[in-house]
Each structure stands twice: as C-alpha cells, then as structure tokens.
Design a protein around this motif. Structure first.
Motif, PDB file in Angstrom:
ATOM      1  N   ARG A  61      45.166  38.483  16.566  1.00 25.17           N
ATOM      2  CA  ARG A  61      45.453  39.824  16.037  1.00 25.17           C
ATOM      3  C   ARG A  61      46.049  40.733  17.111  1.00 25.17           C
ATOM      4  NH1 ARG A  61      39.942  39.536  13.199  1.00 25.17           N
ATOM      5  NH2 ARG A  61      40.521  38.733  11.159  1.00 25.17           N
ATOM      6  N   ALA A  62      45.492  40.662  18.305  1.00 23.66           N
ATOM      7  CA  ALA A  62      45.978  41.523  19.394  1.00 23.66           C
ATOM      8  C   ALA A  62      47.427  41.200  19.750  1.00 23.66           C
ATOM      9  CB  ALA A  62      45.072  41.380  20.617  1.00 23.66           C
ATOM     10  N   LEU A  63      47.754  39.930  19.866  1.00 22.02           N
ATOM     11  CA  LEU A  63      49.117  39.549  20.220  1.00 22.02           C
ATOM     12  C   LEU A  63      50.093  39.805  19.072  1.00 22.02           C
ATOM     13  CD1 LEU A  63      48.378  36.327  22.274  1.00 22.02           C
ATOM     14  CD2 LEU A  63      49.286  38.493  23.142  1.00 22.02           C
ATOM     15  N   ARG A 105      32.358  41.763  28.214  1.00 17.58           N
ATOM     16  CA  ARG A 105      33.665  41.503  27.616  1.00 17.58           C
ATOM     17  C   ARG A 105      34.719  42.445  28.198  1.00 17.58           C
ATOM     18  NH1 ARG A 105      30.845  43.819  23.422  1.00 17.58           N
ATOM     19  NH2 ARG A 105      31.564  45.878  22.802  1.00 17.58           N
ATOM     20  N   ILE A 106      35.944  41.988  28.099  1.00 22.96           N
ATOM     21  CA  ILE A 106      37.084  42.753  28.586  1.00 22.96           C
ATOM     22  C   ILE A 106      37.654  43.542  27.408  1.00 22.96           C
ATOM     23  CG2 ILE A 106      39.406  42.563  29.562  1.00 22.96           C
ATOM     24  CD1 ILE A 106      38.498  39.926  30.828  1.00 22.96           C
ATOM     25  N   PRO A 107      38.067  44.787  27.608  1.00 19.78           N
ATOM     26  CA  PRO A 107      38.689  45.530  26.503  1.00 19.78           C
ATOM     27  C   PRO A 107      39.914  44.785  25.956  1.00 19.78           C
ATOM     28  CG  PRO A 107      38.202  46.991  28.338  1.00 19.78           C
ATOM     29  CD  PRO A 107      37.941  45.599  28.817  1.00 19.78           C
ATOM     30  N   VAL A 108      40.108  44.876  24.661  1.00 17.66           N
ATOM     31  CA  VAL A 108      41.194  44.152  24.001  1.00 17.66           C
ATOM     32  C   VAL A 108      42.541  44.469  24.644  1.00 17.66           C
ATOM     33  CG1 VAL A 108      42.449  43.842  21.821  1.00 17.66           C
ATOM     34  CG2 VAL A 108      39.951  43.939  21.818  1.00 17.66           C
ATOM     35  N   ASP A 109      42.816  45.736  24.911  1.00 18.86           N
ATOM     36  CA  ASP A 109      44.103  46.095  25.514  1.00 18.86           C
ATOM     37  C   ASP A 109      44.287  45.468  26.893  1.00 18.86           C
ATOM     38  OD1 ASP A 109      45.031  47.564  23.378  1.00 18.86           O
ATOM     39  OD2 ASP A 109      44.308  49.485  24.154  1.00 18.86           O
ATOM     40  N   THR A 110      43.203  45.328  27.634  1.00 11.27           N
ATOM     41  CA  THR A 110      43.292  44.754  28.982  1.00 11.27           C
ATOM     42  C   THR A 110      43.683  43.286  28.937  1.00 11.27           C
ATOM     43  OG1 THR A 110      41.636  46.312  29.784  1.00 11.27           O
ATOM     44  CG2 THR A 110      42.032  44.363  31.138  1.00 11.27           C
ATOM     45  N   PHE A 111      42.975  42.471  28.134  1.00 10.10           N
ATOM     46  CA  PHE A 111      43.330  41.049  28.119  1.00 10.10           C
ATOM     47  C   PHE A 111      44.662  40.831  27.411  1.00 10.10           C
ATOM     48  CE2 PHE A 111      40.773  40.763  24.149  1.00 10.10           C
ATOM     49  CZ  PHE A 111      41.674  40.103  23.328  1.00 10.10           C
ATOM     50  N   THR A 112      45.005  41.695  26.449  1.00 13.08           N
ATOM     51  CA  THR A 112      46.308  41.569  25.794  1.00 13.08           C
ATOM     52  C   THR A 112      47.430  41.883  26.780  1.00 13.08           C
ATOM     53  OG1 THR A 112      45.243  42.260  23.730  1.00 13.08           O
ATOM     54  CG2 THR A 112      47.637  42.201  23.749  1.00 13.08           C
ATOM     55  N   LEU A 167      47.836  38.825  28.972  1.00 14.86           N
ATOM     56  CA  LEU A 167      48.544  37.737  28.297  1.00 14.86           C
ATOM     57  C   LEU A 167      50.029  38.062  28.123  1.00 14.86           C
ATOM     58  CD1 LEU A 167      45.887  36.702  25.626  1.00 14.86           C
ATOM     59  CD2 LEU A 167      46.648  35.355  27.596  1.00 14.86           C
ATOM     60  N   GLU A 168      50.327  39.299  27.766  1.00 13.33           N
ATOM     61  CA  GLU A 168      51.722  39.696  27.596  1.00 13.33           C
ATOM     62  C   GLU A 168      52.483  39.575  28.918  1.00 13.33           C
ATOM     63  OE1 GLU A 168      54.389  43.358  25.770  1.00 13.33           O
ATOM     64  OE2 GLU A 168      52.209  43.591  25.882  1.00 13.33           O
ATOM     65  N   ASP A 169      51.884  40.059  29.996  1.00 12.41           N
ATOM     66  CA  ASP A 169      52.520  39.943  31.313  1.00 12.41           C
ATOM     67  C   ASP A 169      52.728  38.483  31.685  1.00 12.41           C
ATOM     68  OD1 ASP A 169      52.496  42.707  31.486  1.00 12.41           O
ATOM     69  OD2 ASP A 169      50.782  42.792  32.874  1.00 12.41           O
ATOM     70  N   TRP A 170      51.737  37.652  31.411  1.00  4.40           N
ATOM     71  CA  TRP A 170      51.836  36.226  31.730  1.00  4.40           C
ATOM     72  C   TRP A 170      52.950  35.561  30.919  1.00  4.40           C
ATOM     73  CZ3 TRP A 170      50.650  32.092  28.343  1.00  4.40           C
ATOM     74  CH2 TRP A 170      50.781  30.831  28.930  1.00  4.40           C
ATOM     75  N   LEU A 171      53.018  35.866  29.629  1.00  5.03           N
ATOM     76  CA  LEU A 171      54.051  35.252  28.793  1.00  5.03           C
ATOM     77  C   LEU A 171      55.448  35.575  29.324  1.00  5.03           C
ATOM     78  CD1 LEU A 171      52.523  35.804  25.258  1.00  5.03           C
ATOM     79  CD2 LEU A 171      53.134  33.593  26.260  1.00  5.03           C
ATOM     80  N   HIS A 172      55.668  36.796  29.759  1.00  7.88           N
ATOM     81  CA  HIS A 172      56.982  37.205  30.252  1.00  7.88           C
ATOM     82  C   HIS A 172      57.238  36.770  31.698  1.00  7.88           C
ATOM     83  CE1 HIS A 172      58.143  39.446  26.718  1.00  7.88           C
ATOM     84  NE2 HIS A 172      56.994  40.106  26.734  1.00  7.88           N
ATOM     85  N   SER A 173      56.188  36.408  32.416  1.00  8.06           N
ATOM     86  CA  SER A 173      56.315  36.132  33.854  1.00  8.06           C
ATOM     87  C   SER A 173      56.918  34.777  34.194  1.00  8.06           C
ATOM     88  CB  SER A 173      54.944  36.217  34.530  1.00  8.06           C
ATOM     89  OG  SER A 173      54.161  35.076  34.191  1.00  8.06           O
ATOM     90  N   GLY A 174      56.657  33.782  33.374  1.00 11.67           N
ATOM     91  CA  GLY A 174      57.086  32.432  33.721  1.00 11.67           C
ATOM     92  C   GLY A 174      56.108  31.690  34.609  1.00 11.67           C
ATOM     93  N   LEU A 175      54.991  32.331  34.972  1.00 13.33           N
ATOM     94  CA  LEU A 175      53.973  31.649  35.782  1.00 13.33           C
ATOM     95  C   LEU A 175      53.359  30.501  34.984  1.00 13.33           C
ATOM     96  CD1 LEU A 175      52.191  34.750  37.342  1.00 13.33           C
ATOM     97  CD2 LEU A 175      53.769  33.173  38.479  1.00 13.33           C
ATOM     98  N   SER A 176      52.872  29.478  35.705  1.00 12.84           N
ATOM     99  CA  SER A 176      52.407  28.271  35.023  1.00 12.84           C
ATOM    100  C   SER A 176      51.108  28.447  34.250  1.00 12.84           C
ATOM    101  CB  SER A 176      52.251  27.131  36.024  1.00 12.84           C
ATOM    102  OG  SER A 176      51.254  27.455  36.972  1.00 12.84           O
TER     103      SER A 176
END
Length: 152
Positions: A30-32, A124-131, A134-143
C-alpha cells in the motif's frame, strides 16, 4: 511448558497462517502503491517467488516474517515444544533464503528485505520512513537493502 491445545488443533492453527498477502506485506504494498510504484506480485518465474517485483528497476522486495525466517530480533522466540522440528524448519528457511538470494543476484536482480519487526511492535519504523528508504533504494541502483526495527 506443554502446549495448551491439542496437536490437531495446533496443526490446524499453523496451517492457517498465510504465506501471501500477510499484514506486513500489505503495509509495504500500500505504501509503495501510494507513491506511484507498480509491481508484480509473487512472481513464480523468479527464485523464492519474491513478494514484490519491479521489472523496471530490476529489483525485488521480500517481506520476511521474523519467526518463519529466524530473524534475531525482539519478535523472535524459539518454540519450547517440538524444538528439533522447529530448528530444522527455520534452518531450512534460512538456507533457502541464501540460495534464492544467490540465484537472484546471478540473474541480475537487486534485493530488498523488509523484516516484520520493522513494521509492527514498539520499535516499528514509521511508514513514511521505510517507504522513503525503499524509494531511494529503488532509484539508486544499489544491490541490496535490509530494513529492520528501530534500535532501542
């Protein structure tokens, strides 16, 4: 301590635990989705049938339950009954995770793991924080990335 229910009842209870569409998985989805990401679910053609697959980013997200994958966190406790069975089961799950991670990497897929402890409980981590992570990771290209509960 002995189990408070019969073996048949316990077996039915454990069989009723879902492997797909779990609450933690739905939180991540849902967050993504709210951020505009589109994905495939439980791709059978990939090792381990990842929970979310992002072909555009060549990335997968696995939402792991702390108990089933033996995560050493505040949510995980070894069962006191059928100890050998559970040790073998959880060890097999961990080994499968390693094998599937290797196969995904060899096929050129990037992998994120979101642990259940990051999504529920006092730490737990706030939803906006982990989202955001994940968003930064998806755009980063990191493994890879691993999202766990906040420290004490």
């Amino acid at each position: 301590m002995a189990d408070i229910v019969s073996p048949d009842v316990r077996s039915r209870m454990m069989a009723g635990i879902r492997g797909k569409d779990t609450k933690p998985e739905l939180i991540v989805r849902r967050a993504l989705h709210a951020r505009g990401f589109r994905y495939r679910l439980h791709a059978r053609d990939l090792p381990g049938k990842p929970d979310l697959v992002f072909p555009k980013f060549r990335a997968v997200i696995l939402v792991h339950g702390c108990f089933w994958h033996g995560h050493e966190c505040h949510l995980f406790r070894w069962p006191r009954s059928r100890v050998k069975f559970w040790q073998e089961k959880i060890s097999k799950n961990r080994n499968n995770d390693l094998v599937n991670a290797q196969k995904l990497a060899e096929a050129g897929w990037r992998r994120a793991i979101v642990w259940e402890c990051a999504l529920k409980g006092k730490r737990r981590i706030p939803v906006d924080t982990f989202t955001d992570q994940l968003e930064d990771w998806l755009h980063s290209g990191l493994s890879g990335i691993e999202i766990v509960a906040a420290p004490d």
